[in-house]
Design a protein around this motif. Structure first.
Motif, PDB file in Angstrom:
ATOM      1  N   VAL A 392      16.920 121.171 -31.225  1.00  0.00           N
ATOM      2  CA  VAL A 392      15.927 122.060 -30.605  1.00  0.00           C
ATOM      3  C   VAL A 392      16.493 123.468 -30.681  1.00  0.00           C
ATOM      4  O   VAL A 392      17.593 123.730 -30.186  1.00  0.00           O
ATOM      5  CB  VAL A 392      15.673 121.670 -29.140  1.00  0.00           C
ATOM      6  CG1 VAL A 392      14.684 122.644 -28.497  1.00  0.00           C
ATOM      7  CG2 VAL A 392      15.160 120.243 -29.023  1.00  0.00           C
ATOM      8  N   ILE A 393      15.751 124.371 -31.320  1.00  0.00           N
ATOM      9  CA  ILE A 393      16.231 125.738 -31.534  1.00  0.00           C
ATOM     10  C   ILE A 393      15.244 126.723 -30.918  1.00  0.00           C
ATOM     11  O   ILE A 393      14.078 126.773 -31.320  1.00  0.00           O
ATOM     12  CB  ILE A 393      16.399 126.034 -33.034  1.00  0.00           C
ATOM     13  CG1 ILE A 393      17.350 125.023 -33.675  1.00  0.00           C
ATOM     14  CG2 ILE A 393      16.906 127.468 -33.246  1.00  0.00           C
ATOM     15  CD1 ILE A 393      17.373 125.076 -35.189  1.00  0.00           C
ATOM     16  N   ILE A 422      21.499 115.253 -29.005  1.00  0.00           N
ATOM     17  CA  ILE A 422      20.562 116.239 -29.560  1.00  0.00           C
ATOM     18  C   ILE A 422      21.209 117.617 -29.418  1.00  0.00           C
ATOM     19  O   ILE A 422      21.768 117.945 -28.370  1.00  0.00           O
ATOM     20  CB  ILE A 422      19.199 116.206 -28.839  1.00  0.00           C
ATOM     21  CG1 ILE A 422      18.506 114.861 -29.066  1.00  0.00           C
ATOM     22  CG2 ILE A 422      18.300 117.347 -29.326  1.00  0.00           C
ATOM     23  CD1 ILE A 422      17.218 114.690 -28.279  1.00  0.00           C
ATOM     24  N   LEU A 423      21.138 118.403 -30.476  1.00  0.00           N
ATOM     25  CA  LEU A 423      21.720 119.741 -30.466  1.00  0.00           C
ATOM     26  C   LEU A 423      20.698 120.749 -29.945  1.00  0.00           C
ATOM     27  O   LEU A 423      19.548 120.762 -30.377  1.00  0.00           O
ATOM     28  CB  LEU A 423      22.153 120.136 -31.883  1.00  0.00           C
ATOM     29  CG  LEU A 423      22.640 121.575 -32.067  1.00  0.00           C
ATOM     30  CD1 LEU A 423      23.948 121.812 -31.313  1.00  0.00           C
ATOM     31  CD2 LEU A 423      22.807 121.902 -33.545  1.00  0.00           C
ATOM     32  N   PHE A 424      21.133 121.598 -29.025  1.00  0.00           N
ATOM     33  CA  PHE A 424      20.294 122.687 -28.511  1.00  0.00           C
ATOM     34  C   PHE A 424      20.921 124.021 -28.912  1.00  0.00           C
ATOM     35  O   PHE A 424      22.126 124.224 -28.753  1.00  0.00           O
ATOM     36  CB  PHE A 424      20.177 122.610 -26.990  1.00  0.00           C
ATOM     37  CG  PHE A 424      19.329 121.478 -26.504  1.00  0.00           C
ATOM     38  CD1 PHE A 424      17.995 121.674 -26.159  1.00  0.00           C
ATOM     39  CD2 PHE A 424      19.861 120.198 -26.398  1.00  0.00           C
ATOM     40  CE1 PHE A 424      17.212 120.626 -25.729  1.00  0.00           C
ATOM     41  CE2 PHE A 424      19.077 119.133 -25.957  1.00  0.00           C
ATOM     42  CZ  PHE A 424      17.757 119.346 -25.630  1.00  0.00           C
ATOM     43  N   ILE A 425      20.100 124.900 -29.461  1.00  0.00           N
ATOM     44  CA  ILE A 425      20.547 126.245 -29.839  1.00  0.00           C
ATOM     45  C   ILE A 425      19.625 127.266 -29.182  1.00  0.00           C
ATOM     46  O   ILE A 425      18.398 127.183 -29.315  1.00  0.00           O
ATOM     47  CB  ILE A 425      20.522 126.443 -31.369  1.00  0.00           C
ATOM     48  CG1 ILE A 425      21.498 125.473 -32.050  1.00  0.00           C
ATOM     49  CG2 ILE A 425      20.872 127.882 -31.740  1.00  0.00           C
ATOM     50  CD1 ILE A 425      21.440 125.517 -33.570  1.00  0.00           C
ATOM     51  N   ASP A 426      20.199 128.211 -28.455  1.00  0.00           N
ATOM     52  CA  ASP A 426      19.412 129.291 -27.852  1.00  0.00           C
ATOM     53  C   ASP A 426      19.600 130.551 -28.688  1.00  0.00           C
ATOM     54  O   ASP A 426      20.577 131.276 -28.539  1.00  0.00           O
ATOM     55  CB  ASP A 426      19.853 129.539 -26.412  1.00  0.00           C
ATOM     56  CG  ASP A 426      18.968 130.563 -25.712  1.00  0.00           C
ATOM     57  OD1 ASP A 426      18.191 131.253 -26.415  1.00  0.00           O
ATOM     58  OD2 ASP A 426      19.046 130.680 -24.474  1.00  0.00           O
ATOM     59  N   ASP A 459      29.673 128.962 -26.534  1.00  0.00           N
ATOM     60  CA  ASP A 459      29.358 129.575 -25.252  1.00  0.00           C
ATOM     61  C   ASP A 459      28.103 130.436 -25.333  1.00  0.00           C
ATOM     62  O   ASP A 459      27.994 131.322 -26.179  1.00  0.00           O
ATOM     63  CB  ASP A 459      30.552 130.427 -24.803  1.00  0.00           C
ATOM     64  CG  ASP A 459      30.370 130.967 -23.390  1.00  0.00           C
ATOM     65  OD1 ASP A 459      29.835 130.228 -22.542  1.00  0.00           O
ATOM     66  OD2 ASP A 459      30.752 132.132 -23.148  1.00  0.00           O
ATOM     67  N   LYS A 460      27.159 130.097 -24.494  1.00  0.00           N
ATOM     68  CA  LYS A 460      25.897 130.832 -24.349  1.00  0.00           C
ATOM     69  C   LYS A 460      25.027 130.819 -25.605  1.00  0.00           C
ATOM     70  O   LYS A 460      24.130 131.643 -25.748  1.00  0.00           O
ATOM     71  CB  LYS A 460      26.151 132.274 -23.894  1.00  0.00           C
ATOM     72  CG  LYS A 460      26.942 132.364 -22.596  1.00  0.00           C
ATOM     73  CD  LYS A 460      26.995 133.766 -22.060  1.00  0.00           C
ATOM     74  CE  LYS A 460      27.901 133.839 -20.841  1.00  0.00           C
ATOM     75  NZ  LYS A 460      27.561 132.870 -19.793  1.00  0.00           N
ATOM     76  N   PHE A 461      25.300 129.894 -26.536  1.00  0.00           N
ATOM     77  CA  PHE A 461      24.485 129.824 -27.749  1.00  0.00           C
ATOM     78  C   PHE A 461      24.054 128.409 -28.109  1.00  0.00           C
ATOM     79  O   PHE A 461      22.891 128.190 -28.460  1.00  0.00           O
ATOM     80  CB  PHE A 461      25.252 130.442 -28.930  1.00  0.00           C
ATOM     81  CG  PHE A 461      24.426 130.588 -30.178  1.00  0.00           C
ATOM     82  CD1 PHE A 461      23.409 131.527 -30.243  1.00  0.00           C
ATOM     83  CD2 PHE A 461      24.659 129.783 -31.280  1.00  0.00           C
ATOM     84  CE1 PHE A 461      22.630 131.667 -31.391  1.00  0.00           C
ATOM     85  CE2 PHE A 461      23.898 129.908 -32.438  1.00  0.00           C
ATOM     86  CZ  PHE A 461      22.878 130.850 -32.486  1.00  0.00           C
ATOM     87  N   SER A 462      24.955 127.443 -28.027  1.00  0.00           N
ATOM     88  CA  SER A 462      24.585 126.085 -28.413  1.00  0.00           C
ATOM     89  C   SER A 462      25.265 125.050 -27.516  1.00  0.00           C
ATOM     90  O   SER A 462      26.307 125.321 -26.910  1.00  0.00           O
ATOM     91  CB  SER A 462      24.944 125.828 -29.880  1.00  0.00           C
ATOM     92  OG  SER A 462      26.345 125.879 -30.063  1.00  0.00           O
ATOM     93  N   HIS A 463      24.651 123.867 -27.469  1.00  0.00           N
ATOM     94  CA  HIS A 463      25.200 122.767 -26.659  1.00  0.00           C
ATOM     95  C   HIS A 463      24.737 121.446 -27.241  1.00  0.00           C
ATOM     96  O   HIS A 463      23.572 121.300 -27.648  1.00  0.00           O
ATOM     97  CB  HIS A 463      24.724 122.882 -25.211  1.00  0.00           C
ATOM     98  CG  HIS A 463      25.186 121.756 -24.342  1.00  0.00           C
ATOM     99  ND1 HIS A 463      26.484 121.625 -23.899  1.00  0.00           N
ATOM    100  CD2 HIS A 463      24.513 120.683 -23.842  1.00  0.00           C
ATOM    101  CE1 HIS A 463      26.601 120.536 -23.172  1.00  0.00           C
ATOM    102  NE2 HIS A 463      25.421 119.941 -23.109  1.00  0.00           N
ATOM    103  N   VAL A 464      25.657 120.491 -27.311  1.00  0.00           N
ATOM    104  CA  VAL A 464      25.329 119.151 -27.766  1.00  0.00           C
ATOM    105  C   VAL A 464      25.115 118.277 -26.530  1.00  0.00           C
ATOM    106  O   VAL A 464      26.061 118.010 -25.778  1.00  0.00           O
ATOM    107  CB  VAL A 464      26.452 118.565 -28.648  1.00  0.00           C
ATOM    108  CG1 VAL A 464      26.063 117.164 -29.117  1.00  0.00           C
ATOM    109  CG2 VAL A 464      26.718 119.470 -29.841  1.00  0.00           C
TER     110      VAL A 464
END
Length: 533
Positions: A392-393, A422-426, A459-464
């Motif tokens: 999810v981006i 699931i990978l999350f990217i902000d 940090d502050k950009f992506s999280h698995v």
């Protein structure tokens, strides 16, 4: 061709397009100028092909006289070869240069004695002949009604037939002077210029732009995501293909694409997509673009695709007919997307068409990440039962024409390398401000793709996020739940502030004393006397 020459070509074409600007709105003069450019391209393509055949005989196709017996015989031979190879044909008298020169010559006189050549009937006939040259051939569907949006009788071209003729002639003559560099088979100069014009028209078309164009940086991002782990694609698909720019961007990112498939509801945009494919030198046998409603009447439902990309219309309406509960695309979920928001219906459709080892990237509004009811149920099924959501981006707001809402990209794979998370990217802050529009730059795209491939927390950009964590969040995919972008405010030193206040008070007292002295000299009461100072 150098980058500067490329830019000059784009500017030349845009200047010619502006010849029509005063007569009609952006989406209307878009259809005319792009249609005329396409006609010029088809002409030059035929000339190059025919000249290569006639070279050993020392003949030039444009110089043939098709009205003589020998000339007609040669033209017919070229016709047969061209229809087989190119999919269409133009006679020497029908070539772009010939009609432009005829319009520009001063052979006839009107009632006022002014000389001009009336070319509109000839032009209408020629455009129809291009389509008819394909009848009964494999390319017929790709050329059918391709020029139907070029209405040369429209009053928007001029109040009189003479005015219409003059305007069209002016545009053709200007275009005729431009070299499209078709001889340079390594440079997609015209394709790039065509894409540039489509983008320029989109920027001035407001909300309508979303119907036919995905901004190039977004197209590039989606293309890189679906080709990141497979650059040899057999079947490529976009169920809401618009002008086809997104499909062509994937073709550019991939090492090889066997065949391109697309579907588009809007008839004018469908014509634009077919022109765009041909202008980018995609052979007619290598693409299959259909015109229909994808959700209601899918044209490729029996096929499975290695790569799927899409930018569906945000929160579009659809029928949500209960009969779809027996449709294989939707039946396994047990619920249909609401009729007022077709976003998840498009996702279901695309997941159904995705090959087992394929990759899919789709742009959607943020609401699909957290809306409940039927959409929440579908979202949970995709994660819990199918386990096909890979990433999810979150994208910046205001990067699409006609809407400022923030959007996201969902990446799906049926056979995932990381099935437990699931990978999350902000990437919501990954943009540059360009006038009133936010824009993804190559550096931003590179950072997103690298984070997707690395699949680690930044940090502050992506999280698995583990599937257990997502389940604990009731399958709510709202990105701030997973990527902490909180910025702590700087600590305030109260002692320092108190010291500043004391200094300001002392300065204020000194100022009051000076004012009081001036007031005494003037014999007036100081303005702060009533406050006790």
């Amino acid at each position: 061709m150098t980058e500067e020459q490329r830019r000059q070509l784009q500017q030349q074409l845009w200047n010619i397009a502006n010849t029509l600007r005063g007569k009609m709105n952006a989406d209307e003069f878009r259809d005319y100028i792009l249609g005329f450019i396409f006609y010029k391209y088809l002409s030059e393509k035929v000339v190059r092909f025919a000249d290569s055949i006639l070279e050993q005989d020392g003949l030039k196709f444009a110089a043939l006289d098709e009205h003589t017996e020998d000339g007609a015989e040669i033209v017919q031979a070229v016709h047969d070869a061209a229809v087989s190879e190119l999919g269409y044909f133009l006679k020497p008298s029908e070539l772009f240069h010939a009609i432009a020169m005829k319009g520009n010559s001063q052979a006839d006189s009107d009632a006022d004695g002014e000389q001009y050549n009336f070319i509109l009937p000839d032009l209408t006939r020629i455009l129809k002949n291009i389509e008819q040259s394909t009848l009964g051939t494999d390319s017929a569907d790709d050329f059918s009604n391709l020029f139907e949006d070029l209405d040369l009788t429209s009053s928007k071209l001029g109040a009189t037939e003479k005015a219409k003729n003059a305007l069209v002639t002016k545009v053709l003559v200007h275009l005729d002077k431009i070299d499209f560099s078709l001889a340079d088979g390594t440079a997609d100069v015209l394709g790039d210029a065509y894409e540039y014009l489509i983008g320029e028209f989109a920027s001035g078309a407001g909300k309508k732009a979303g119907e036919f164009y995905t901004p190039q940086p977004v197209s590039t991002l989606l293309a890189k995501l679906v080709t990141a782990q497979n650059k040899n694609i057999k079947k490529l698909y976009d169920p809401t293909c618009g002008s086809g720019s997104l499909l062509l961007r994937v073709k550019r990112e991939a090492d090889h694409v066997d065949k391109i498939y697309g579907q588009e509801l809007n008839r004018t945009t469908y014509n634009l997509a077919r022109m765009n494919m041909i202008l980018h030198d995609v052979h007619y046998a290598d693409f299959d673009i259909c015109q229909e409603d994808t959700l209601e009447h899918p044209q490729h439902r029996d096929l499975r695709f290695d790569a799927i990309v899409a930018n569906p219309p945000f929160s579009a309406h659809w029928s949500a007919n209960p009969l779809f509960m027996s449709d294989d695309r939707f039946s396994v979920y047990g619920k249909l997307a609401p009729s007022s928001k077709a976003d998840m219906a498009f996702v279901q459709h695309m997941v159904y068409q995705l090959a087992e080892d394929g990759a899919m990237a789709v742009v959607l509004p943020h609401g699909v990440l957290f809306r409940g009811a039927a959409e929440g149920h579908i979202r949970q099924y995709l994660i819990e039962q199918m386990n096909c959501l890979d990433a999810v981006i979150g994208l910046p707001a205001n990067i699409f024409y006609g809407t400022s809402i923030p959007t996201c990209v969902l990446v799906f794979k049926k056979c995932r390398r990381n099935p437990d998370n699931i990978l999350f990217i902000d990437a919501s802050q990954a943009f540059d401000k360009v006038k009133t529009q936010n824009m993804l730059r190559p550096a931003h795209i590179h950072k997103i793709v690298e984070a997707y491939l690395a699949r680690t927390g930044q940090d502050k950009f992506s999280h698995v996020a583990s599937l257990e964590t997502i389940k604990a969040n009731d399958y709510n995919l709202n990105i701030p739940r997973y990527v902490d972008t909180f910025e702590a405010e700087a600590e305030i030193d109260l002692n320092a502030i108190a010291g500043q206040l004391k200094a300001l008070e002392a300065q204020s007292q000194q100022t009051d004393a000076i004012i009081a002295a001036f007031c005494q000299e003037l014999g007036i009461t100081p303005p702060f006397a009533e406050s006790g100072k």
